[in-house]
Write an enzyme that holds these catalytic residues in place. Structure first.
Site, mmCIF file in Angstrom:
data_model
loop_
_atom_site.group_PDB
_atom_site.id
_atom_site.type_symbol
_atom_site.label_atom_id
_atom_site.label_comp_id
_atom_site.label_asym_id
_atom_site.label_seq_id
_atom_site.Cartn_x
_atom_site.Cartn_y
_atom_site.Cartn_z
ATOM 1 C CG HIS A 89 76.031 -96.955 -6.761
ATOM 2 N ND1 HIS A 89 76.890 -96.161 -7.489
ATOM 3 C CD2 HIS A 89 76.213 -96.640 -5.462
ATOM 4 C CE1 HIS A 89 77.562 -95.398 -6.645
ATOM 5 N NE2 HIS A 89 77.176 -95.648 -5.416
ATOM 6 C CG ASP A 97 73.604 -97.445 1.948
ATOM 7 O OD1 ASP A 97 74.460 -97.315 2.833
ATOM 8 O OD2 ASP A 97 73.327 -96.570 1.118
HETATM 9 N N1 ACO Z 1 64.556 -100.798 -7.166
HETATM 10 C C1 ACO Z 1 63.823 -100.892 -8.292
HETATM 11 N N2 ACO Z 1 64.123 -100.266 -9.450
HETATM 12 C C2 ACO Z 1 65.223 -99.491 -9.457
HETATM 13 C C3 ACO Z 1 66.044 -99.348 -8.334
HETATM 14 C C4 ACO Z 1 65.677 -100.041 -7.157
HETATM 15 N N3 ACO Z 1 66.416 -99.926 -6.055
HETATM 16 N N4 ACO Z 1 67.065 -98.511 -8.629
HETATM 17 C C5 ACO Z 1 66.903 -98.151 -9.906
HETATM 18 N N5 ACO Z 1 65.794 -98.746 -10.413
HETATM 19 C C6 ACO Z 1 65.297 -98.640 -11.792
HETATM 20 C C7 ACO Z 1 64.604 -97.305 -12.016
HETATM 21 O O1 ACO Z 1 63.220 -97.398 -11.787
HETATM 22 C C8 ACO Z 1 64.941 -97.005 -13.452
HETATM 23 O O2 ACO Z 1 64.058 -97.734 -14.250
HETATM 24 P P1 ACO Z 1 63.598 -97.167 -15.696
HETATM 25 O O3 ACO Z 1 64.848 -97.085 -16.525
HETATM 26 O O4 ACO Z 1 62.637 -98.174 -16.192
HETATM 27 O O5 ACO Z 1 62.988 -95.817 -15.428
HETATM 28 C C9 ACO Z 1 66.336 -97.611 -13.636
HETATM 29 O O6 ACO Z 1 66.437 -98.644 -12.638
HETATM 30 C C10 ACO Z 1 67.458 -96.594 -13.446
HETATM 31 O O7 ACO Z 1 67.262 -95.941 -12.197
HETATM 32 P P2 ACO Z 1 67.603 -94.405 -11.946
HETATM 33 O O8 ACO Z 1 66.880 -93.952 -10.719
HETATM 34 O O9 ACO Z 1 67.387 -93.640 -13.197
HETATM 35 O O10 ACO Z 1 69.153 -94.511 -11.676
HETATM 36 P P3 ACO Z 1 70.029 -93.465 -10.918
HETATM 37 O O11 ACO Z 1 71.430 -93.752 -11.301
HETATM 38 O O12 ACO Z 1 69.519 -92.086 -11.123
HETATM 39 O O13 ACO Z 1 69.766 -93.839 -9.378
HETATM 40 C C11 ACO Z 1 69.912 -94.726 -7.202
HETATM 41 C C12 ACO Z 1 70.616 -94.541 -8.554
HETATM 42 C C13 ACO Z 1 69.361 -93.396 -6.696
HETATM 43 C C14 ACO Z 1 70.930 -95.231 -6.191
HETATM 44 C C15 ACO Z 1 68.770 -95.758 -7.390
HETATM 45 O O14 ACO Z 1 69.287 -96.992 -7.829
HETATM 46 C C16 ACO Z 1 67.954 -95.955 -6.107
HETATM 47 O O15 ACO Z 1 67.033 -95.182 -5.824
HETATM 48 N N6 ACO Z 1 68.300 -97.003 -5.291
HETATM 49 C C17 ACO Z 1 67.638 -97.218 -4.022
HETATM 50 C C18 ACO Z 1 68.226 -96.284 -2.986
HETATM 51 C C19 ACO Z 1 69.630 -96.663 -2.561
HETATM 52 O O16 ACO Z 1 69.898 -97.824 -2.262
HETATM 53 N N7 ACO Z 1 70.510 -95.660 -2.496
HETATM 54 C C20 ACO Z 1 71.883 -95.846 -2.022
HETATM 55 C C21 ACO Z 1 72.851 -95.550 -3.113
HETATM 56 S S1 ACO Z 1 74.476 -95.908 -2.538
HETATM 57 C C22 ACO Z 1 74.900 -94.603 -1.575
HETATM 58 O O17 ACO Z 1 74.431 -93.501 -1.672
HETATM 59 C C23 ACO Z 1 75.843 -94.898 -0.573
#
Ligand code: ACO
Length: 428
Positions: free
Chosen positions: A306, A363
């Site tokens: 998140h 979620d």
């Molecule tokens: N699985 C694996 N790796 C992940 C995940 C995941 N679900 N989420 C983040 N990471 C990793 C990224 O690859 C990144 O790694 P790096 O630093 O080596 O590049 C690091 O963790 C940070 O991730 P970002 O995408 O930069 O974080 P951001 O805050 O931009 O994204 C997000 C948050 C979009 C929710 C992300 O965690 C994600 O895509 N999760 C899966 C989708 C999801 O569950 N979304 C629902 C969010 S809650 C809502 O909207 C109600």
């Protein structure tokens, strides 16, 4: 405002920027005059360090896993309250008295019907259209029905528009579902609760009396509470940005629905359940965890991570408890729940997820509950939109009534070509 200032050294220029404190949470550095003082913008793609507005609705402490609506914790609200009460709280700032809650619920129930002409909009969609596509279209179309009657400068008209949106969303959502399965639309029954009415409009058929199962009604109402608002997330910011130009509120909410649909936001609950079904059995979990960690594989654990929570999402805790209750009440034995539990445990003990502070979000478990109730995966984000509508309208109202409100207009770091002469096509 505090007595603190942040001093920015820019070459040989020094600029003092005021520091502003909220009631709780990080201070903010007020950069509103920065451009005038320095000719510089700040650069923050994705708004990771930017407070876009002042708000009194919702507070999140992502490090501690805290979520408060108007000061009340999400744990208490989801345990003790109802979606109607939380809606009142978000819109009005205080919990209602018994009379105020009855009046509010009654008012909402008086707006549940749609203009009959709207039913014809549905028939323009393909039967296999994604219900979120239908939601974007139909909610946007409401602006055509309530444009001249919605003067957004008038608080009374804003209130009526807000009530209409909250009341009509279940009807619109249920009709999107009915259209996709080829069943007749069911009109609202205002004797039922907000959530009971939605269940009946979704799963009832004219040939039979529909009986609302209290455990399901309560679980779904709780899911609505958990999704009601979440401060300046992507869809809420979209609604605020759209609304900042003075646009019609129904059109603004349609914009919020469009943003919510994406798999990185509201679409994640659909993606999370699809992922769990794809994993299928606990023995496959390690393979998917490895894939999620592989930089060269676009796969992510859906329902994990998140932008704000770097701790357990408090909504996921409530959701996990609710899964058990619903599965027990409906006597459903879904092996996917076991897969989810084991996946969570394995991920939470894996150094990659620990280091990146990736925890289950709201979620991760919601899809299992919604699926057990009988919703197809394509409806999951629709339910999210239904519940989040109250947050969107409350935030929109807050923004419009803020005297300091300006049109949202970010700037950019331009890296394209500098000015150059046009070359006629014959000379290219
Ligand atoms: N699985 C694996 N790796 C992940 C995940 C995941 N679900 N989420 C983040 N990471 C990793 C990224 O690859 C990144 O790694 P790096 O630093 O080596 O590049 C690091 O963790 C940070 O991730 P970002 O995408 O930069 O974080 P951001 O805050 O931009 O994204 C997000 C948050 C979009 C929710 C992300 O965690 C994600 O895509 N999760 C899966 C989708 C999801 O569950 N979304 C629902 C969010 S809650 C809502 O909207 C109600």
């Amino acid at each position: 405002m505090t007595n603190k200032v942040a001093t920015l050294n820019l070459g040989d220029q020094q600029v003092d920027l005021p520091v502003v404190s909220g009631t709780v949470g990080p201070d903010v550095i007020d950069i509103r005059k920065l451009y005038a003082q320095t000719d510089c913008f700040t650069f923050d793609p994705g708004f990771t360090s930017t407070a876009s507005c002042e708000s009194q609705l919702t507070y999140i402490d992502g490090d501690e896993g805290v979520l408060l609506h108007r000061g009340y914790s999400i744990e208490e609200l989801s345990e003790e309250s109802s979606f109607m009460e939380v809606s009142y709280l978000l819109l009005n700032g205080e919990l209602p008295s018994k009379q105020e809650l009855d009046d509010f619920s009654y008012t909402i129930s008086r707006h549940t019907m749609l203009h009959e002409q709207l039913a014809t909009f549905y028939r323009g969609f393909r039967r296999d259209a994604h219900p979120m596509a239908i939601m974007c279209g139909v909610v946007g179309a409401l602006s055509a029905f309530y444009h001249d009657s919605t003067d957004i400068a008038d608080p009374v008209q804003r209130k009526i528009a807000s009530h209409r949106l909250i009341a009509k969303m279940p009807t619109i959502a249920a009709m999107a579902y009915k259209y996709s399965v080829g069943q007749p639309f069911i009109y609202p029954d205002n004797k039922l609760s907000y959530t009971g009415n939605f269940l009946r409009m979704t799963f009832g058929v004219p040939a039979e009396e529909y009986e609302v199962i209290p455990a399901v009604e309560q679980a779904l109402d709780r899911i609505f509470i958990l999704h009601a608002d979440h401060e300046q997330n992507a869809s809420t910011s979209t609604v605020r940005l759209a609304g900042s130009s003075g646009a019609n509120p129904f059109a603004c909410i349609a914009a919020g629905i469009a943003c919510l649909w994406g798999p990185a936001h509201g679409g994640a609950n659909e993606a999370a359940l699809n992922m769990l079904r794809e994993i299928g059995t606990p023995d496959k979990i390690p393979h998917y965890i490895e894939r999620a960690k592989d930089k060269n594989d676009p796969f992510r654990l859906m329902g994990f991570g998140h932008r704000v929570y770097k701790n357990y999402d408090p909504r996921a805790t409530v959701m996990q408890k609710t899964v058990r209750e619903v599965l027990t009440a409906l006597k459903v034995n879904d092996p996917i729940f076991e897969v989810a539990m084991q996946l969570e445990e394995m991920a939470l003990n894996d150094p990659y997820f620990i280091e990146k502070k990736l925890f289950p979000n709201v979620d991760f478990y919601s899809g299992i509950i919604l699926s057990a109730i009988g919703f197809p995966t394509t409806m999951f984000t629709v339910l999210f939109a239904l519940a989040r509508t109250v947050g969107w309208v409350a935030q929109w109202n807050e923004m419009i009534s803020d005297p300091g409100q300006k049109i949202g207009r970010p700037r950019q770091l331009y890296t394209g070509p500098t000015a150059r002469p046009y070359v006629p096509v014959s000379k290219r």
